[in-house]
Write a protein that holds these residues in place. Structure first.
Motif, mmCIF file in Angstrom:
data_model
loop_
_atom_site.group_PDB
_atom_site.id
_atom_site.type_symbol
_atom_site.label_atom_id
_atom_site.label_comp_id
_atom_site.label_asym_id
_atom_site.label_seq_id
_atom_site.Cartn_x
_atom_site.Cartn_y
_atom_site.Cartn_z
ATOM 1 N N VAL A 17 0.810 -1.213 -0.100
ATOM 2 C CA VAL A 17 -0.108 0.138 0.171
ATOM 3 C C VAL A 17 0.691 1.342 -0.099
ATOM 4 N N SER A 18 0.388 2.484 -0.019
ATOM 5 C CA SER A 18 1.251 3.568 -0.281
ATOM 6 C C SER A 18 1.644 4.376 0.856
ATOM 7 N N ASN A 19 1.076 3.894 2.090
ATOM 8 C CA ASN A 19 1.475 4.889 3.103
ATOM 9 C C ASN A 19 3.124 4.403 3.593
ATOM 10 N N LEU A 20 3.669 5.529 3.788
ATOM 11 C CA LEU A 20 5.088 5.160 3.903
ATOM 12 C C LEU A 20 5.736 5.735 5.421
ATOM 13 N N TYR A 21 6.587 4.758 6.001
ATOM 14 C CA TYR A 21 7.178 5.420 7.361
ATOM 15 C C TYR A 21 8.542 4.846 7.209
ATOM 16 N N GLY A 22 8.992 3.649 6.852
ATOM 17 C CA GLY A 22 10.120 3.285 6.660
ATOM 18 C C GLY A 22 10.823 2.543 7.990
ATOM 19 N N ILE A 23 11.909 1.948 7.967
ATOM 20 C CA ILE A 23 12.675 1.206 9.268
ATOM 21 C C ILE A 23 14.135 1.923 9.480
ATOM 22 N N GLU A 24 14.283 1.957 10.698
ATOM 23 C CA GLU A 24 15.543 2.416 10.973
ATOM 24 C C GLU A 24 16.460 1.228 10.589
ATOM 25 N N GLU A 25 17.657 1.687 10.347
ATOM 26 C CA GLU A 25 18.583 0.564 9.688
ATOM 27 C C GLU A 25 19.104 -0.408 10.715
ATOM 28 N N SER A 26 19.200 -0.202 12.039
ATOM 29 C CA SER A 26 19.451 -1.078 12.954
ATOM 30 C C SER A 26 18.194 -1.904 13.188
ATOM 31 N N LYS A 27 16.921 -1.480 12.767
ATOM 32 C CA LYS A 27 15.817 -2.449 13.153
ATOM 33 C C LYS A 27 15.308 -3.287 11.994
ATOM 34 N N ILE A 28 16.302 -3.366 10.803
ATOM 35 C CA ILE A 28 15.597 -3.845 9.670
ATOM 36 C C ILE A 28 15.264 -5.275 10.077
ATOM 37 N N LYS A 29 16.200 -6.221 10.485
ATOM 38 C CA LYS A 29 16.196 -7.630 10.605
ATOM 39 C C LYS A 29 14.794 -7.622 11.538
ATOM 40 N N ASP A 30 14.845 -7.148 12.551
ATOM 41 C CA ASP A 30 14.176 -7.565 13.581
ATOM 42 C C ASP A 30 12.596 -7.147 13.134
ATOM 43 N N THR A 31 12.210 -5.943 12.689
ATOM 44 C CA THR A 31 11.006 -5.445 11.962
ATOM 45 C C THR A 31 10.638 -6.343 11.103
ATOM 46 N N PRO A 124 26.218 3.172 1.002
ATOM 47 C CA PRO A 124 25.416 3.895 1.960
ATOM 48 C C PRO A 124 24.041 4.191 1.899
ATOM 49 N N LYS A 125 23.395 3.692 0.747
ATOM 50 C CA LYS A 125 21.956 3.906 0.485
ATOM 51 C C LYS A 125 21.464 2.776 0.014
ATOM 52 N N ARG A 126 22.022 1.638 0.058
ATOM 53 C CA ARG A 126 21.289 0.468 -0.405
ATOM 54 C C ARG A 126 21.748 -0.961 0.505
ATOM 55 N N ILE A 127 20.560 -1.583 0.914
ATOM 56 C CA ILE A 127 20.759 -2.794 1.758
ATOM 57 C C ILE A 127 19.821 -3.887 1.071
ATOM 58 N N LYS A 128 20.632 -4.813 1.274
ATOM 59 C CA LYS A 128 19.653 -6.234 0.786
ATOM 60 C C LYS A 128 19.375 -7.138 2.024
ATOM 61 N N LEU A 129 18.191 -7.815 2.026
ATOM 62 C CA LEU A 129 17.841 -8.671 3.298
ATOM 63 C C LEU A 129 17.638 -9.923 2.396
ATOM 64 N N LEU A 130 18.703 -11.088 2.795
ATOM 65 C CA LEU A 130 18.266 -12.419 2.160
ATOM 66 C C LEU A 130 17.309 -13.247 3.238
ATOM 67 N N THR A 131 16.257 -13.784 2.526
ATOM 68 C CA THR A 131 15.401 -14.611 3.399
ATOM 69 C C THR A 131 15.326 -16.014 2.499
ATOM 70 N N TYR A 132 14.755 -16.884 3.201
ATOM 71 C CA TYR A 132 14.224 -18.116 2.566
ATOM 72 C C TYR A 132 13.087 -18.737 2.916
ATOM 73 N N TYR A 147 16.272 0.745 0.203
ATOM 74 C CA TYR A 147 17.021 2.211 -0.075
ATOM 75 C C TYR A 147 16.510 3.078 0.946
ATOM 76 N N GLN A 148 17.611 4.073 1.169
ATOM 77 C CA GLN A 148 17.497 5.123 2.352
ATOM 78 C C GLN A 148 16.791 6.173 1.898
ATOM 79 N N ASN A 149 15.641 6.757 2.273
ATOM 80 C CA ASN A 149 14.690 7.748 1.969
ATOM 81 C C ASN A 149 15.401 9.123 2.494
ATOM 82 N N SER A 150 14.818 10.334 2.203
ATOM 83 C CA SER A 150 15.275 11.458 2.916
ATOM 84 C C SER A 150 15.309 11.621 4.086
#
Length: 195
Positions: A17-31, A124-132, A147-150
């Motif tokens: 859906v289109s509502n955006l909030y994003g995730i802090e980098e340190s919380k990506i895996k847990d979130t 610095p602006k790109r991260i990938k999360l590998l899952t199975y 990607y990291q937003n503004s």
């Protein structure tokens, strides 16, 4: 059977859906683990209808996907020539196309699990999360690209399924279509596929 399994991977990967909030980098895996676990729980609920399940899934995942950026990637160079109104129309129709497609495939779920494997910062602006995705006899790779937003938060802009970029796949399809058809015809075809 292989095609059915690949389609199911898309069900778990694309809930937009289109509502955006994003995730802090340190919380990506847990979130992401928390969201994925909740989606799996919803899929396992036998007393809920398909529509009830998808409504809940979309509400859980709506904060981490940047649908406008995904639409821009899917259209490639053609995006720049569009008016603001055309961009909004395309984004909405593209969203509906994906949602309708994946709602139809929820029945493919048969107690598979998703395991988060590794988080890698590509630059610095790109991260990938590998899952199975792990089933009884099979294991499939799903890679979420952030990607990291503004606001310095991280949002998903693409998903690779078994090494194939979903956005690049759509980009090729739309590019091929627009070689022989107008953008208005593309909008009409997307609108027709959503009914």
């Amino acid at each position: 059977m292989y095609i059915r399994k690949v389609l199911f991977l898309l069900v778990l990967s694309f809930v937009f859906v289109s509502n955006l909030y994003g995730i802090e980098e340190s919380k990506i895996k847990d979130t992401m683990q928390e969201k994925i676990d909740t989606v799996i729980e919803i899929l396992q609920q036998k007393d809920k209808s398909k529509i009830e399940k998808t409504d809940k899934i979309f509400s859980i995942m709506d904060e981490v996907f940047d649908y406008t950026v995904m639409s821009q990637i899917a259209l490639g160079k053609d995006w720049a020539s569009l008016s603001s109104d055309e961009k909004k129309k395309f984004t909405k129709l593209f969203e509906l196309k994906l949602k309708n497609s994946y709602i139809d495939k929820l029945d493919l779920y048969t107690n598979q699990k998703i395991e988060i494997n590794n988080l890698e910062k590509i630059n610095p602006k790109r991260i990938k999360l590998l899952t199975y995705l792990i089933g009884k006899d099979d294991k499939y790779e799903i890679e979420y690209k952030f990607y990291q937003n503004s606001n310095s938060d991280w949002l998903i802009y693409d998903v690779n399924i078994i090494g194939v970029s979903i956005m690049q796949t759509y980009r090729q399809q739309f590019s091929g279509y627009l070689k022989n058809n107008s953008f208005k015809e593309l909008l009409a075809s997307l609108d027709g596929s959503n009914k």
